[in-house]
Design a protein around this motif. Sequence first.
Motif: not given
Length: 305
Positions: A5, A25-32, A34
Motif C-alpha cells: 500500500r 482511503a476509499e481506494e485502499f479500503q482503509v481509514s483516513q 491509516t
Amino acid sequence: MKLERLISIIYKLLNHEVLSAAMLAEEFQVSQRTIYRDIDVICAAGFPVVSYQGMKGGYGMMDGYKMDKSLLGTYDVNALITVLRSLSTVFEDGRTQGTIERLQTIGPEHLTQSLSVDLDTLRTEPDALRHIRTAITGRIVIRFDYIDTMNERTARAIEPLRLHYKYRNWYIYGYCRTRQAYREFRLSRLMNLLLTGETFSPHPEVPEEATSSDKVWHDQLEDVVIRVGPEALAEALDQFQQMDKQFHEDGSMTMRIPVYQPLTARWLWAILLSFGSGAEVLEPLPLRAIIREQLQNALKPYEEV
C-alpha cells in the motif's frame, strides 16, 4: 500488505498533483487515520510529500521531484504503457493499472500516444477472459461446452495454463481431462463457462506446443492458387497479406497460399466463399469442385425465392 500500500501511494502521489486522504482511503479500503500514518511513514523514508490545505486540499509530491529514469528509455516506457493499458481494459485488472502508474513516473513529462493496441474481445463470451485468467492464476479446473472444427458439440473439463491472442482470436491452452491430453481451444467456440472451484496441480511434464510434429505439418503443405478480381483485393490482402502474390495489368492479382490439407480446411473454404465472385480457385482442381459444391449448397435454402 502495508508495504504494498505504501509503494502504491508513493506512485500515485508521483502521478497526481493532489490526492485527498479520503480518496486514498476509499481506494485502499482503509481509514483516513491509516492514510495519515502512511503519509508520515513515507515522509520519514525521505520522500518530499507536501500537504495542501483547503476544500481541494490533500497530498502531493514536491514540484520537480521525479524518480530515476535510467532504468528504461522513453520508447520502452511508452510501448509498455500502451500494451498494459490494453490488457487493463480487457481484464479490468487493478494491478495492471498500478503498474502503469509506476511506469508513468519514469516516463516522459508529456506522453505522446504514438501506438495503440486493441485486443478484440467481441468473439468471446462476456467476462470469459477475466474468469479464465482467474482460473489460470488460481489453478482452478474449468468446464465448458465446445464446438470443434467438425461442428460437434462436446462437454470439456480442462486445467487451464495460459491464454493466447493470435490470428485475431483468443485461445486457451491447457490439459483437457476429457481427452487426457493437452489441447488448445478457441474462445469464440466456447459456451457455458464454469469455474468448478476444484484446484489442480501442474503435471510433471508440460509438453512444448512446438514439437517435432511441426516438421510433419510443414511437409504436408499444399499450394492453393487463387485469382482475385479488383473488387476483392482489399479483402484478400486482409486475409493473406504475407502470401506470394502477383499483380496483373487488368487490376487482378494471383495469390499462392500454402495450406495444410486444403481439401479438409473448412476455415479456408469459408474465407474463399466470403470473397463471392471476387475470387476464383485455380489450383488444386479438387478444391475448385469443393467450392462449387459449397456454393450450390448455400443456394438451396433460397430455391423458393
